[in-house]
Enzyme design. Structure first.
Site, PDB file in Angstrom:
ATOM      1  CB  SER A   1      -0.871  -0.004   1.263  1.00 49.69           C
ATOM      2  OG  SER A   1      -1.504   1.245   1.473  1.00 49.69           O
TER       3      SER A   1
ATOM      4  CE1 TYR B   1      -3.659  -2.048   5.512  1.00 56.55           C
ATOM      5  CE2 TYR B   1      -3.174   0.296   5.399  1.00 56.55           C
ATOM      6  CZ  TYR B   1      -3.393  -0.901   4.770  1.00 56.55           C
ATOM      7  OH  TYR B   1      -3.343  -0.973   3.407  1.00 56.55           O
TER       8      TYR B   1
END
Length: 270
Positions: A131, A144
């Protein structure tokens, strides 16, 4: 054409990537915890595989299934993952461990089982879904982002280690993409920090996330699917594909702005 094993294929980016690769003539084995979520992929001659990346037994059984049916694994796409948001003080350590079990340890355990197969073949490609959040941190996304930073570091290490074995390692780094991910992350944020010291800010951040992921500005999953296909089919793939809404400007801003200024921008963005 390649034999491809992709995880996290029950919905979103994984589902669409499996379809796109099959339509291009590749043999695709699509994995997820629930086989019923993969049934629609059979229409594209995709083979569903049951897989829980947090279970050693499930990983070994899934890889054996693919190996027996295909004879080789040319490409492993580690796409399974989720986003648990919440203030670090509020997130239960069991939830934090689950975040790492899926996003990091499951990814690496599956990779460790597939690597000897690729070495024996004399070639292979491992594509890890990271990401833009592996290169900068958003408000309330600590656990995360920590998991994605770990994926980035492990992928960089693996790329160097496997270079002499004709095995490529590629990172896909999406920005904001229109998938259920945003709503799930917002739900987790409200669950973890909807009451207590961070409640006001968490509720505002959660509402902002929902609004952004329901809007029209963020990228369609097609941009990630395109990058996945490029990473699979390129003769010499890039080490990183940074794509999608906000990815390049935010990563650049994080690299050049003073830390406290970037922090302030991220906090005000919600």
């Amino acid at each position: 054409m390649s034999n491809i094993f992709i995880t996290g294929a029950s919905s979103g980016i994984g589902f669409e990537t499996a379809k796109a690769l099959a339509l291009r003539g590749h043999t695709v084995f699509a994995a997820a915890r629930r086989l019923d979520k993969l049934e629609k992929l059979r229409d594209f001659q995709i083979v569903p595989v049951e897989l829980d990346v947090t279970s050693t037994e499930s990983i070994e059984k899934a890889v054996q299934t693919v190996q027996e049916q295909a004879g080789r694994i040319d490409v492993l796409i580690n796409n399974a993952g989720f986003g648990f948001y919440g203030a670090l003080e509020d997130v239960d350590i069991a939830d934090a461990r689950q975040q790492f079990d899926v996003n990091v340890f499951g990814l690496m355990e599956l990779t460790k089982v597939v690597l000897p197969i690729m070495r024996t073949q004399g070639s292979g490609r491992i594509i890890n879904t990271s990401s833009m959040g592996g290169r900068m941190v958003a408000y309330f996304g600590g656990w995360y982002h920590a998991s994605k930073y770990a994926v980035e570091a492990l992928s960089d290490a693996l790329r160097m280690e496997t270079a002499g074995h004709n095995i490529d390692v590629v990172l896909i780094e999406p920005g904001a993409i229109k998938t259920p991910w945003g709503a799930i992350a917002a739900d987790n944020l409200e669950k973890a920090s909807g009451a207590g010291a961070y409640a006001k800010e968490a509720k505002r951040a959660s509402a902002s996330m929902r609004k952004m992921y329901e809007g029209s500005m963020i990228s369609d999953p097609a941009v990630v699917v395109k990058a996945m296909v490029q990473a699979v089919e390129a003769k010499r793939p890039k080490a990183r594909y940074l794509i999608g809404f906000g990815a390049k400007p935010l990563v650049f801003a994080h690299a050049v702005l003073p830390n406290k200024l970037f922090d302030a921008i991220m906090r005000r963005a919600v």
